[in-house]
Motif scaffolding. Structure first.
Motif, PDB file in Angstrom:
ATOM      1  N   ARG A   7       0.800  -1.227   0.000  1.00 29.84           N
ATOM      2  CA  ARG A   7       0.000   0.000   0.000  1.00 29.84           C
ATOM      3  C   ARG A   7       0.829   1.271   0.000  1.00 29.84           C
ATOM      4  NH1 ARG A   7      -3.739  -0.671   5.073  1.00 29.84           N
ATOM      5  NH2 ARG A   7      -1.833  -1.655   5.850  1.00 29.84           N
ATOM      6  N   ASN A   8       2.151   1.171  -0.010  1.00 30.10           N
ATOM      7  CA  ASN A   8       2.969   2.383   0.025  1.00 30.10           C
ATOM      8  C   ASN A   8       4.023   2.361  -1.083  1.00 30.10           C
ATOM      9  OD1 ASN A   8       3.553   4.919   1.219  1.00 30.10           O
ATOM     10  ND2 ASN A   8       5.367   4.043   2.188  1.00 30.10           N
ATOM     11  N   ILE A   9       3.571   1.985  -2.291  1.00 36.86           N
ATOM     12  CA  ILE A   9       4.475   1.965  -3.443  1.00 36.86           C
ATOM     13  C   ILE A   9       4.012   3.041  -4.412  1.00 36.86           C
ATOM     14  CG2 ILE A   9       5.596   0.489  -5.141  1.00 36.86           C
ATOM     15  CD1 ILE A   9       4.836  -1.892  -3.527  1.00 36.86           C
ATOM     16  N   ALA A  10       3.911   4.251  -3.902  1.00 39.54           N
ATOM     17  CA  ALA A  10       3.334   5.350  -4.678  1.00 39.54           C
ATOM     18  C   ALA A  10       4.181   5.737  -5.882  1.00 39.54           C
ATOM     19  CB  ALA A  10       3.129   6.564  -3.773  1.00 39.54           C
ATOM     20  N   ALA A  11       5.496   5.523  -5.791  1.00 35.91           N
ATOM     21  CA  ALA A  11       6.377   5.912  -6.894  1.00 35.91           C
ATOM     22  C   ALA A  11       6.510   4.820  -7.945  1.00 35.91           C
ATOM     23  CB  ALA A  11       7.752   6.283  -6.353  1.00 35.91           C
ATOM     24  N   GLY A  12       5.765   3.731  -7.792  1.00 33.11           N
ATOM     25  CA  GLY A  12       5.841   2.665  -8.781  1.00 33.11           C
ATOM     26  C   GLY A  12       7.077   1.819  -8.594  1.00 33.11           C
ATOM     27  N   GLY A  13       7.886   1.684  -9.611  1.00 32.83           N
ATOM     28  CA  GLY A  13       9.078   0.853  -9.528  1.00 32.83           C
ATOM     29  C   GLY A  13       9.377   0.238 -10.869  1.00 32.83           C
ATOM     30  N   ASN A  14      10.097  -0.873 -10.875  1.00 33.05           N
ATOM     31  CA  ASN A  14      10.444  -1.497 -12.142  1.00 33.05           C
ATOM     32  C   ASN A  14      10.450  -3.012 -12.023  1.00 33.05           C
ATOM     33  OD1 ASN A  14      13.288  -2.368 -11.425  1.00 33.05           O
ATOM     34  ND2 ASN A  14      13.466  -0.158 -11.106  1.00 33.05           N
TER      35      ASN A  14
END
Length: 412
Positions: free
Chosen positions: A252-259
């Motif tokens: 629930r706290n992956i607001a910046a997305g990722g790869n």
């Protein structure tokens, strides 16, 4: 109530200044690169009411005649905002730029019966520390009544203003500008008050957190899917929890997305064989399934995944992947709803990038990723009182029910 201030930076008056001829040509040329790239490659035109040709007519001259680099960036920002797509943005910003949504946002609100109602607050955020909670009504932003503020923040170049455009504008207003402290007037129950979430109160969080909960349940929360160190830190957090009865994975706290290079090794810890987890739908080419490989040692106990409005981009990909592979039960609210896989192009003369969705993404069952709803849907507006974290509480109930069924199943 706060005294009204500007909620959106207006462009300079026409003729206020002029660039030299070389700068004007460079700005016009780079505007054309951006405009044509998005026209030809953007994956979601059918979901928009944007008149992209009208956007060019409106903003090309403004871009060409921008006084300086900052003014040029401001025009390009307004151009891209015509997409009202939170997965489309410049890779450069100004002090007056709106913070990105959802990474720069800490309170999610929706239009309910003509009112802007908070439906979710980001944990440990400035908005949470200011006392915002689900059910709070936003009355005014920067001293401007919310409906009036919305009218000034809607994107230009739309054939019609649809509900997604109104929602985009509301979230942009709540995210606010980098150079302007946020000030809202809110109502909770019968109490009306002014709040000013302090941007300096954002906590510093580890990339991964892990602990053992009551009842011998493991809990791992991922806060960063963009750093390669996350994989090793996830392994370290999971190691002492391998013997737990079940696991809660909090996304629930992956607001910046990722790869994918970070997400896929994590997914690999939960599966027994190489599996497809997400469908890629390129423009003009056949769809294909992205696969993830096993990465031992496998955690094979029951798994619940928590999701919410700050489960974004690759976090959403992980969530639908675990659901599609039938490896986990998803519990929570709708996710960020960021559309598609993105591509970044660089302007040849100004040398900064712009990013937008160029491929659609789907759940293995064909559901567009941005439309996916978790099977166990939690409405925080109606959640039982007394639960500090209703999504986690619901997830633990689901996990215990799965463990109960496992115990009662006949042995073979």
């Amino acid at each position: 109530m706060w005294l009204p201030t500007s909620v959106y930076a207006e462009p300079r008056a026409p003729g206020a200044c002029r660039p030299d001829r070389r700068a004007a040509l460079a700005q016009a040329a780079d505007f054309d690169v951006l405009w044509h790239r998005i026209r030809d490659e953007y994956a979601y035109w059918d979901a928009k009411t944007t008149d992209w040709a009208a956007v060019r007519l409106r903003y090309r001259d403004q871009a060409r005649n921008a006084c300086d680099r900052d003014a040029f960036i401001a025009v390009l920002e307004r151009t891209m905002e015509s997409l009202y797509d939170n997965h489309a943005h410049l890779n450069v910003n100004l002090p007056s730029s709106t913070r990105l949504v959802p990474s720069g946002l800490d309170v999610w609100a929706e239009w309910r019966d003509g009112k802007a109602i908070v439906t979710q607050v980001r944990a440990d955020s400035p908005a949470a520390q200011a006392g915002l909670r689900p059910g709070t009504e936003i009355l005014a932003i920067q001293g401007v009544p919310v409906a009036q503020a919305l009218a000034t923040r809607l994107p230009e170049g739309l054939r019609t203003v649809d509900d997604p455009a109104r929602q985009w504008a509301l979230l942009a207003l709540l995210a606010g500008r980098h150079d302007q402290p946020r000030r809202w007037t809110v109502r909770t129950g019968s109490e009306e008050r002014d709040v000013a979430p302090d941007e300096h109160l954002w906590p510093t969080l580890p990339r991964v957190e892990g602990r053992r909960l009551e009842g011998d349940i493991g809990y791992v929360r991922i806060n960063d899917l963009g750093a390669e160190e996350t994989v090793g830190e996830f392994d370290a957090a999971l190691a002492p929890l391998m013997d737990t009865r079940g696991l809660v994975l909090d996304l629930r706290n992956i607001a910046a997305g990722g790869n994918t290079e970070v997400a896929e090794p994590i997914l690999g810890r939960f599966i027994a064989q190489t599996s497809g987890y997400q469908v890629i739908v390129p423009r003009g080419r056949p769809a294909w399934v992205r696969r993830v490989a096993v990465r031992p040692p496998r955690y094979d106990r029951p798994l619940v995944v928590l999701v919410g409005r700050w489960t974004a981009s690759m976090g959403e990909g992980m969530a639908i992947g675990l659901d599609g592979m039938r490896r986990a039960t998803l519990v929570g609210t709708r996710m960020a709803g960021l559309r598609g896989a993105v591509v970044t192009h660089t302007l040849p003369r100004h040398h900064f990038g712009f990013t937008f969705p160029f491929e659609r993404l789907r759940h293995l069952d064909g559901t567009p990723r941005e439309q996916f709803v978790p099977p166990v849907l939690v409405d925080e507006l109606t959640a039982p009182g007394g639960e500090a974290d209703p999504v986690l509480a619901a997830g633990l109930r689901v996990l215990e029910e799965q463990l109960r069924k496992e115990r009662s199943a006949p042995s073979r």
